[in-house]
Structure formats: C-alpha cells, structure tokens
Design an enzyme around this catalytic site. Structure first.
Site, PDB file in Angstrom:
ATOM      1  N   GLY A  10       0.810  -1.210   0.000  1.00 35.79           N
ATOM      2  CA  GLY A  10       0.000   0.000   0.000  1.00 35.79           C
ATOM      3  C   GLY A  10       0.840   1.255   0.000  1.00 35.79           C
ATOM      4  N   LEU A  37      -4.487 -10.436   7.031  1.00 40.09           N
ATOM      5  CA  LEU A  37      -5.390  -9.583   7.790  1.00 40.09           C
ATOM      6  C   LEU A  37      -6.797 -10.153   7.917  1.00 40.09           C
ATOM      7  CD1 LEU A  37      -3.108  -7.409   7.589  1.00 40.09           C
ATOM      8  CD2 LEU A  37      -4.973  -5.739   7.581  1.00 40.09           C
ATOM      9  N   ALA A  60      -5.358  -2.175   5.201  1.00 42.61           N
ATOM     10  CA  ALA A  60      -6.807  -2.074   5.376  1.00 42.61           C
ATOM     11  C   ALA A  60      -7.517  -2.553   4.120  1.00 42.61           C
ATOM     12  CB  ALA A  60      -7.209  -0.621   5.662  1.00 42.61           C
ATOM     13  N   THR A 101      -9.745   6.874   8.793  1.00 48.07           N
ATOM     14  CA  THR A 101     -10.229   7.608   7.635  1.00 48.07           C
ATOM     15  C   THR A 101     -11.290   8.645   7.968  1.00 48.07           C
ATOM     16  OG1 THR A 101     -11.423   7.296   5.526  1.00 48.07           O
ATOM     17  CG2 THR A 101     -11.890   5.743   7.273  1.00 48.07           C
ATOM     18  N   TYR A 125     -17.725   0.748   4.298  1.00 48.71           N
ATOM     19  CA  TYR A 125     -16.302   1.024   4.547  1.00 48.71           C
ATOM     20  C   TYR A 125     -16.142   1.867   5.805  1.00 48.71           C
ATOM     21  CZ  TYR A 125     -11.733   3.263   4.036  1.00 48.71           C
ATOM     22  OH  TYR A 125     -10.470   3.758   4.270  1.00 48.71           O
ATOM     23  N   TRP A 150      -7.817  11.379   1.501  1.00 48.67           N
ATOM     24  CA  TRP A 150      -7.361  11.716   0.156  1.00 48.67           C
ATOM     25  C   TRP A 150      -5.867  11.430  -0.030  1.00 48.67           C
ATOM     26  CZ3 TRP A 150     -10.051  16.637  -2.172  1.00 48.67           C
ATOM     27  CH2 TRP A 150     -11.443  16.561  -1.955  1.00 48.67           C
TER      28      TRP A 150
END
Length: 286
Positions: A10, A37, A60, A101, A125, A150
């Site tokens: 990621g 995960l 995630a 987030t 989410y 973002w």
C-alpha cells in the site's frame, strides 16, 4: 528502534519502508503471506513474536464500493484484526499506531471535523473503519488512531495517478466539485506515524484519536486542476456534482479534518500537498 508494519504494497506501507532509515528506524513490513489480515489471530501472533519496539497498522480494506457487498470481509480486515493487533500490543506494552479515515463522518458541510466530532459513516467502509477505531481504543494499550484523507503518491492507485493517466488521452474531464478535503501525501503520513511511534515509546504525546491531512483544503475538481497545471498537461476541468457521478457507496461531501490536536500533542504540522505534488511530478514525469 524497530517498528513492525502491517502492510507492504500500500501507499503508506511503501512510504514507511523508505522513511524508516531517514528516521534512524528499522522498519519490518509484513505482506499478506506473512500475516493475513483476514485472520485476526495470525495478526496477534505476529505481534506476540516480534522483537519490534512499536507497531503500525498501514493495511486495510480500502475498496470502498466493494465493501458495500462484502461488508463481513471488510469488517474482519478493518475492525477485527486491528482490534486483535491492539490487544496484543497492550499485552506486550508496545505502542500502536492505527491509520483510519474521514469516512467515519457523514460529510455534512460545515467546519472541519475534530477528533471528538460525532461520527456517522455513510457506508460499509466507514462503518468497518469506525468499528476498528473502537476496537483499538477499547484494547486499553498505548495507541493512536490517526484519521487521514485523500491519500496520494506517484505510484499507487490514487487520484493523482488516475488524473495523470487520463490526461494522456483526454483533453477535457468532468470532476466532482462539491466534495472537499485535504489531499495527503503518503510519505507525510509515514513520517507522522514514525514520529508518533517514537514519541509514544518515549512517553511523549497524547494517545487516542488524532487527525492528519494536507493543506490547503480543496475540491476534487480544483485538485485535478492543480495536478494538470503542475504536470504541464492541457486538460479542461468541468465542475460537476456528486449526483452527476453516482457510485455504489456514498462519499462524504465534507472531508476536511481539524488537525490541531496532532500538532499540539506531537508537534506534527499539516503537510503542503502542492509541494509534495511538485516533487512527485518531477520524480515521475519523463
């Protein structure tokens, strides 16, 4: 200092691997084979076996639309596993930094969201990420939940790389203009996470929820214009509304985050996304 990082491919995990040496920190990243995960017990076992001084969860389920039809799977990755990580860290006495987030908020237009503002996720989410925050904090260890928004770099699948790719074949684009937020460079998030982990280990700073996003806040449409201007691409951007660009999952209209508690507690200021964009364009453009 050594830090164990969940995640390897990621945006933030890659940035952590690069930033570690600059901070004098050894970073050991875990990929899906090393720690799945979708298996909370395996995540906890990795922490119980580590010789690291702190743990960062940079992994995630981030497929926002897919979470609407696979919420159970997203729940395990975004909530159950972080909770297991936090419990293992609490048992070991290891500081834990967990990335969350802006999607935990409902996006009602108004002032930037503070860490204490009421949550109200619009979709699966956000719900799973909020559940993860609660599981991390309920574990009772030394932990920071770092909400961001973002995220971008020059390599991964994100708004910047998407706009640059589209500009290769398009000279006009319609971009949503009624969603606002602070674009956040992945390497700045990595630096923040490492600083937080180090200070927590030293007994400095306040645990709990903090916010971190780039400055200044902009709309997606204005961010697109900045990307094209920085890259020297001639692309006309036409403002459209969220309703003009329907998606499976609802997106928050207001993703602006009040980051003052992070500055007060850890001395970390909001990063200038334009400066990061300048650097990324310079590094990636031929």
């Amino acid at each position: 200092m050594k830090i164990l990082v969940f995640g390897e491919t990621g945006q933030v995990a890659r940035a952590l691997a690069v930033a570690g040496p600059a901070h004098g920190i050894t970073v050991h990243t875990l990929n899906r084979t090393q720690s799945d995960l979708s298996d909370p017990a395996a995540c906890a076992a990795a922490i119980m076996a580590t010789d690291a001084d702190a743990v960062i969860n940079a992994a995630a389920w981030t497929a926002v639309d897919a979470a609407e039809v696979q919420e159970d799977a997203a729940q395990i990755i975004n909530a159950d596993s972080p909770g297991a990580m936090a419990q293992a860290c609490a048992t070991r006495g290891l500081p834990f930094v967990h990335i969350s987030t802006d999607y935990v908020f409902d996006g009602t237009p108004g002032a930037p969201w503070t860490p204490a503002a009421p949550t109200g996720p619009l979709g699966a989410y956000g719900r799973t990420k909020l559940a993860g925050e609660r599981a991390v904090l309920d574990a009772g260890g030394t932990a920071v939940v770092l909400r961001t928004a973002w995220v971008f770099d020059g390599q991964g699948k994100n708004f910047v790389t998407t706009m640059l790719r589209l500009s290769e074949t398009r000279d006009a684009l319609n971009v949503v203009a009624d969603q606002t937020g602070g674009p956040t460079p992945a390497d700045a998030i990595a630096d923040a996470c490492l600083t937080i982990a180090q200070k927590l280990l030293d007994g400095i700073g306040q645990g709990g929820i903090h916010h971190f996003s780039g400055t200044p806040d902009v709309s997606w449409a204005d961010f697109a214009r900045a990307i094209f201007a920085t890259a020297g691409r001639v692309v006309t951007v036409t403002d459209i509304t969220t309703a003009d660009y329907p998606t499976t999952a609802a997106r928050p209209a207001n993703s602006r985050l009040d980051c003052s508690s992070l500055t007060a507690s850890f001395g970390i200021a909001r990063p200038d996304w334009q400066a990061a964009l300048d650097r990324i364009i310079t590094e990636t453009q031929p």
